[in-house]
Design an enzyme around this catalytic site. Structure first.
Site, PDB file in Angstrom:
ATOM      1  N   THR A 139       0.650  -1.276  -0.034  1.00 39.32           N
ATOM      2  CA  THR A 139       0.102   0.262  -0.072  1.00 39.32           C
ATOM      3  C   THR A 139       0.145   1.524   0.059  1.00 39.32           C
ATOM      4  O   THR A 139       1.823   1.750   0.271  1.00 39.32           O
ATOM      5  CB  THR A 139      -0.981  -0.401   1.390  1.00 39.32           C
ATOM      6  OG1 THR A 139      -1.363   1.644   1.090  1.00 39.32           O
ATOM      7  CG2 THR A 139      -0.238  -0.095   2.519  1.00 39.32           C
ATOM      8  N   ASP A 140      -0.105   2.766  -0.436  1.00 42.40           N
ATOM      9  CA  ASP A 140       0.675   3.598  -0.229  1.00 42.40           C
ATOM     10  C   ASP A 140       0.933   4.504   1.127  1.00 42.40           C
ATOM     11  O   ASP A 140       1.501   5.329   0.896  1.00 42.40           O
ATOM     12  CB  ASP A 140       0.249   4.799  -1.290  1.00 42.40           C
ATOM     13  CG  ASP A 140      -1.090   4.678  -1.146  1.00 42.40           C
ATOM     14  OD1 ASP A 140      -2.110   4.143  -0.246  1.00 42.40           O
ATOM     15  OD2 ASP A 140      -1.628   5.971  -1.613  1.00 42.40           O
ATOM     16  N   TYR A 172      -2.116  -0.764  10.622  1.00 47.98           N
ATOM     17  CA  TYR A 172      -1.866  -1.241  10.144  1.00 47.98           C
ATOM     18  C   TYR A 172      -0.150  -1.128   8.800  1.00 47.98           C
ATOM     19  O   TYR A 172      -0.175  -2.395   8.621  1.00 47.98           O
ATOM     20  CB  TYR A 172      -3.501  -0.767   8.714  1.00 47.98           C
ATOM     21  CG  TYR A 172      -2.805  -0.977   7.119  1.00 47.98           C
ATOM     22  CD1 TYR A 172      -3.285  -2.229   7.101  1.00 47.98           C
ATOM     23  CD2 TYR A 172      -3.317  -0.310   6.552  1.00 47.98           C
ATOM     24  CE1 TYR A 172      -3.399  -3.159   5.398  1.00 47.98           C
ATOM     25  CE2 TYR A 172      -3.299  -0.426   5.099  1.00 47.98           C
ATOM     26  CZ  TYR A 172      -2.961  -1.958   4.744  1.00 47.98           C
ATOM     27  OH  TYR A 172      -3.280  -1.863   3.285  1.00 47.98           O
TER      28      TYR A 172
HETATM   29  P1  NAD Z   1      -9.554  -7.602   2.179  1.00 50.15           P
HETATM   30  O1  NAD Z   1      -9.586  -7.470   3.344  1.00 50.15           O
HETATM   31  O2  NAD Z   1     -10.468  -7.477   1.089  1.00 50.15           O
HETATM   32  O3  NAD Z   1      -8.880  -9.677   1.796  1.00 50.15           O
HETATM   33  C1  NAD Z   1      -8.106 -10.012   2.622  1.00 50.15           C
HETATM   34  C2  NAD Z   1      -7.714 -11.091   1.828  1.00 50.15           C
HETATM   35  O4  NAD Z   1      -6.691 -11.642   2.504  1.00 50.15           O
HETATM   36  C3  NAD Z   1      -9.783 -12.029   2.343  1.00 50.15           C
HETATM   37  O5  NAD Z   1      -9.848 -13.204   1.546  1.00 50.15           O
HETATM   38  C4  NAD Z   1      -8.509 -12.366   3.822  1.00 50.15           C
HETATM   39  O6  NAD Z   1     -10.375 -13.990   4.358  1.00 50.15           O
HETATM   40  C5  NAD Z   1      -7.613 -12.845   3.679  1.00 50.15           C
HETATM   41  N1  NAD Z   1      -6.959 -13.131   5.062  1.00 50.15           N
HETATM   42  C6  NAD Z   1      -6.397 -12.436   6.265  1.00 50.15           C
HETATM   43  N2  NAD Z   1      -5.798 -13.591   6.947  1.00 50.15           N
HETATM   44  C7  NAD Z   1      -5.349 -14.162   6.163  1.00 50.15           C
HETATM   45  C8  NAD Z   1      -4.741 -15.332   6.668  1.00 50.15           C
HETATM   46  N3  NAD Z   1      -3.924 -15.388   7.367  1.00 50.15           N
HETATM   47  N4  NAD Z   1      -3.801 -16.135   5.904  1.00 50.15           N
HETATM   48  C9  NAD Z   1      -5.201 -16.655   4.676  1.00 50.15           C
HETATM   49  N5  NAD Z   1      -5.783 -15.418   4.174  1.00 50.15           N
HETATM   50  C10 NAD Z   1      -5.875 -14.437   4.753  1.00 50.15           C
HETATM   51  O7  NAD Z   1      -8.586  -7.316   1.436  1.00 50.15           O
HETATM   52  P2  NAD Z   1      -8.187  -6.329  -0.182  1.00 50.15           P
HETATM   53  O8  NAD Z   1      -8.632  -5.035  -0.186  1.00 50.15           O
HETATM   54  O9  NAD Z   1      -8.636  -7.181  -1.122  1.00 50.15           O
HETATM   55  O10 NAD Z   1      -6.440  -6.093  -0.108  1.00 50.15           O
HETATM   56  C11 NAD Z   1      -5.579  -6.695  -0.280  1.00 50.15           C
HETATM   57  C12 NAD Z   1      -4.301  -6.304  -0.171  1.00 50.15           C
HETATM   58  O11 NAD Z   1      -4.016  -5.322  -0.610  1.00 50.15           O
HETATM   59  C13 NAD Z   1      -3.566  -6.287   0.623  1.00 50.15           C
HETATM   60  O12 NAD Z   1      -2.848  -6.564   1.023  1.00 50.15           O
HETATM   61  C14 NAD Z   1      -3.730  -4.799   1.363  1.00 50.15           C
HETATM   62  O13 NAD Z   1      -2.724  -4.333   2.191  1.00 50.15           O
HETATM   63  C15 NAD Z   1      -3.504  -3.998  -0.338  1.00 50.15           C
HETATM   64  N6  NAD Z   1      -3.982  -2.807  -0.464  1.00 50.15           N
HETATM   65  C16 NAD Z   1      -5.136  -2.828  -0.618  1.00 50.15           C
HETATM   66  C17 NAD Z   1      -5.498  -1.443  -1.010  1.00 50.15           C
HETATM   67  C18 NAD Z   1      -7.078  -1.244  -0.953  1.00 50.15           C
HETATM   68  O14 NAD Z   1      -7.216  -0.190  -1.300  1.00 50.15           O
HETATM   69  N7  NAD Z   1      -8.340  -2.233  -0.815  1.00 50.15           N
HETATM   70  C19 NAD Z   1      -4.916  -0.797  -1.126  1.00 50.15           C
HETATM   71  C20 NAD Z   1      -3.600  -0.903  -1.667  1.00 50.15           C
HETATM   72  C21 NAD Z   1      -3.100  -2.518  -1.366  1.00 50.15           C
HETATM   73  O1  TDX Z   2     -17.199   5.190   7.660  1.00 46.85           O
HETATM   74  C1  TDX Z   2     -15.604   6.277   7.403  1.00 46.85           C
HETATM   75  N1  TDX Z   2     -15.380   7.647   7.266  1.00 46.85           N
HETATM   76  C2  TDX Z   2     -14.444   7.781   6.800  1.00 46.85           C
HETATM   77  O2  TDX Z   2     -14.335   9.268   6.762  1.00 46.85           O
HETATM   78  C3  TDX Z   2     -14.635   5.457   7.152  1.00 46.85           C
HETATM   79  C4  TDX Z   2     -14.659   3.499   7.076  1.00 46.85           C
HETATM   80  C5  TDX Z   2     -13.451   6.122   6.286  1.00 46.85           C
HETATM   81  N2  TDX Z   2     -13.636   7.347   6.230  1.00 46.85           N
HETATM   82  C6  TDX Z   2     -12.324   8.031   5.925  1.00 46.85           C
HETATM   83  C7  TDX Z   2     -10.909   7.729   5.874  1.00 46.85           C
HETATM   84  C8  TDX Z   2     -10.377   7.853   5.022  1.00 46.85           C
HETATM   85  O3  TDX Z   2      -9.842   9.033   5.287  1.00 46.85           O
HETATM   86  O4  TDX Z   2     -12.299   7.640   4.122  1.00 46.85           O
HETATM   87  C9  TDX Z   2     -11.674   7.732   3.377  1.00 46.85           C
HETATM   88  C10 TDX Z   2     -10.662   5.861   3.472  1.00 46.85           C
HETATM   89  O5  TDX Z   2     -10.722   5.103   4.601  1.00 46.85           O
HETATM   90  P1  TDX Z   2     -10.653   3.724   4.412  1.00 46.85           P
HETATM   91  O6  TDX Z   2     -11.837   3.341   3.419  1.00 46.85           O
HETATM   92  O7  TDX Z   2     -10.975   3.137   5.199  1.00 46.85           O
HETATM   93  O8  TDX Z   2      -9.751   3.520   3.626  1.00 46.85           O
HETATM   94  P2  TDX Z   2      -7.963   3.795   3.817  1.00 46.85           P
HETATM   95  O9  TDX Z   2      -7.943   3.990   5.622  1.00 46.85           O
HETATM   96  O10 TDX Z   2      -7.199   4.790   2.942  1.00 46.85           O
HETATM   97  O11 TDX Z   2      -7.528   2.641   3.463  1.00 46.85           O
HETATM   98  C11 TDX Z   2      -7.448   2.094   2.341  1.00 46.85           C
HETATM   99  O12 TDX Z   2      -6.658   1.682   1.363  1.00 46.85           O
HETATM  100  C12 TDX Z   2      -5.189   1.921   1.361  1.00 46.85           C
HETATM  101  C13 TDX Z   2      -7.505   0.615   2.550  1.00 46.85           C
HETATM  102  O13 TDX Z   2      -8.831  -0.084   3.681  1.00 46.85           O
HETATM  103  C14 TDX Z   2      -6.241   0.047   2.613  1.00 46.85           C
HETATM  104  O14 TDX Z   2      -6.413  -1.639   2.910  1.00 46.85           O
HETATM  105  C15 TDX Z   2      -5.227   0.377   2.026  1.00 46.85           C
HETATM  106  O15 TDX Z   2      -3.883  -0.536   2.238  1.00 46.85           O
END
Ligand code: NAD
Ligand code: TDX
Length: 361
Positions: free
Chosen positions: A136-137, A163
């Site tokens: 992640t960033d 995190y």
């Molecule tokens: P998510 O929480 O939707 O999915 C995570 C998955 O990992 C789930 O299916 C969960 O069951 C599995 N998991 C958790 N713990 C586990 C374990 N111990 N063993 C095996 N499986 C396990 O997350 P996401 O949003 O899809 O993110 C995926 C990856 O991308 C993460 O590494 C996250 O840090 C990274 N990432 C996410 C975002 C974002 O905006 N969502 C942005 C940048 C990077």
């Molecule tokens: O109820 C809310 N109200 C609110 O104002 C929630 C859930 C979030 N927020 C704000 C917090 C953040 O500034 O919105 C922004 C986005 O929040 P999230 O969806 O929780 O994302 P963020 O914390 O930015 O992190 C996400 O992007 C980077 C992913 O969850 C991470 O896994 C990823 O690495």
């Protein structure tokens, strides 16, 4: 036929990535999806792939060394794409330990198992084996709200939440494997993703879910924090391009120039819902800007994230393709058409989570 081991494939980005890869490569690849199915993992996301001969699901925890080693022993893995992680910042503030356990220890187990399976007796690695660590960033910390500073691959790490600290730890472990063993890996650091199958604890699906039910739309602090939004399919494409065309041992930032303040996102979601819902849909009357509620800020809330994707564009030719206006419409349409998916994932545990997390704020 190339064999992929994808971890966390039942989560949001992982399931979109698996769909993307089968759309792109169809029967030219085989995918083994390893997921522990935590609250965030949902096999419904992959229901349509169940009958594919070249897709296998294995329920296993990445911190369970014996299970992971067994998967490597029984399969000749060419590529690892490592998504599995605890991913929600707010949960990490309440319960950091599971983040360290899964994100740091789990990554160490994955690295070690891949290294053991791929290493030759002389310390070199079998040809064309590659490990991609998805990160992640947020590891870079927070940018000033000046509209002109960006995260680059060279930006020093400065994580603030448990995190992002745990993700930074996992990134550094991957770097240490590359530096110490010349282990064939890449790291990608990506901005906020949005799209189908995202669990409704994250901002965009939470807003959609709450607005449809006429529930408050919680905005942390002043709502002016900035995130750089990337459509999940563009991310999936970037991961594949980095793994196939990137230089080994390099980090690539994936994202780009789609910065929005949180309050803008809230307004766009409300306006798009009102535009897409037909007048006779009973949920339409629930959707209103009156639902917006400013609540206590997230602890340590990073102000601004923004990626300059110069390196991935120059070296690999990747650029985000989906305009936010199109991506958000596609996403909201998907949620409107998958109300059943939403009700399944919001029943039970999610309700308890929501009540605890947003109580008294
Ligand atoms: P998510 O929480 O939707 O999915 C995570 C998955 O990992 C789930 O299916 C969960 O069951 C599995 N998991 C958790 N713990 C586990 C374990 N111990 N063993 C095996 N499986 C396990 O997350 P996401 O949003 O899809 O993110 C995926 C990856 O991308 C993460 O590494 C996250 O840090 C990274 N990432 C996410 C975002 C974002 O905006 N969502 C942005 C940048 C990077
Ligand atoms: O109820 C809310 N109200 C609110 O104002 C929630 C859930 C979030 N927020 C704000 C917090 C953040 O500034 O919105 C922004 C986005 O929040 P999230 O969806 O929780 O994302 P963020 O914390 O930015 O992190 C996400 O992007 C980077 C992913 O969850 C991470 O896994 C990823 O690495």
């Amino acid at each position: 036929m190339r064999t992929y081991l994808v971890t966390g494939g039942a989560g949001f980005i992982g399931s979109n990535y698996i769909h993307y890869m089968f759309r792109k490569y169809d029967n030219e690849i085989r995918i083994i999806n390893v997921d522990a199915l935590t609250y965030a993992g949902n096999l419904e996301n992959l229901e349509d792939l169940r009958n594919r001969d070249n897709y296998t699901f294995i329920k296993a925890d990445i911190t369970d060394k014996a299970s992971i080693e067994k998967i490597f022993a029984e399969n000749d893995i060419d590529r690892v794409v490592h998504f599995a992680a605890e991913s929600h910042v707010d949960r990490s503030i309440r319960d950091p330990e599971v983040f360290v356990h899964t994100n740091v220890l789990g990554t160490a187990v994955m690295l070690n198992a891949a290294k053991a399976a791929w290493e030759n007796p002389d310390g070199t690695f079998k040809e064309d084996r590659k490990f991609l660590h998805v990160s992640t960033d947020e590891v870079y910390g927070s940018l000033p709200d000046d509209g002109k500073s960006y995260f680059y691959e060279t930006t020093p790490y400065s994580p603030h939440s448990p995190y992002s600290a745990s993700k930074a730890g996992s990134d550094l472990l991957v770097r240490s494997y590359m530096d110490t063993y010349h282990f064939p890996a890449n790291i990608t650091n990506t901005s906020n993703n949005y799209g189908p199958y995202q669990f409704p604890e994250k901002l965009i699906p939470l807003l959609i879910n709450n607005a449809l039910a006429g529930r408050e739309l919680p905005v942390y602090g002043d709502g002016m924090n900035i995130r750089d939004w990337l459509y999940v399919d563009d991310h999936a494409k970037g991961i594949d391009m980095v793994q196939e065309h990137g230089r080994l041992f390099e980090t690539y930032n994936i994202g780009g120039h789609n910065e929005k303040r949180n309050i803008e996102i809230v307004n766009i979601v409300i306006e798009t819902l009102l535009e897409l819902l037909p007048d006779d849909d009973p949920r339409k009357k629930n959707v209103s800007k009156d639902l917006i509620k400013y609540i206590e800020d997230r602890k340590g809330h990073d102000r601004r994230y923004a990626i300059a994707p110069d390196k991935i564009k120059k070296e690999i030719g990747w650029e985000p393709e989906t305009m936010f206006a199109d991506g958000i419409k596609k996403t909201i349409k998907w949620y409107l058409e998958h109300q059943e998916w939403l009700s399944h994932v919001t029943s039970g545990d999610y309700q308890n989570y929501y009540d605890t997390m947003y109580k008294d704020r």
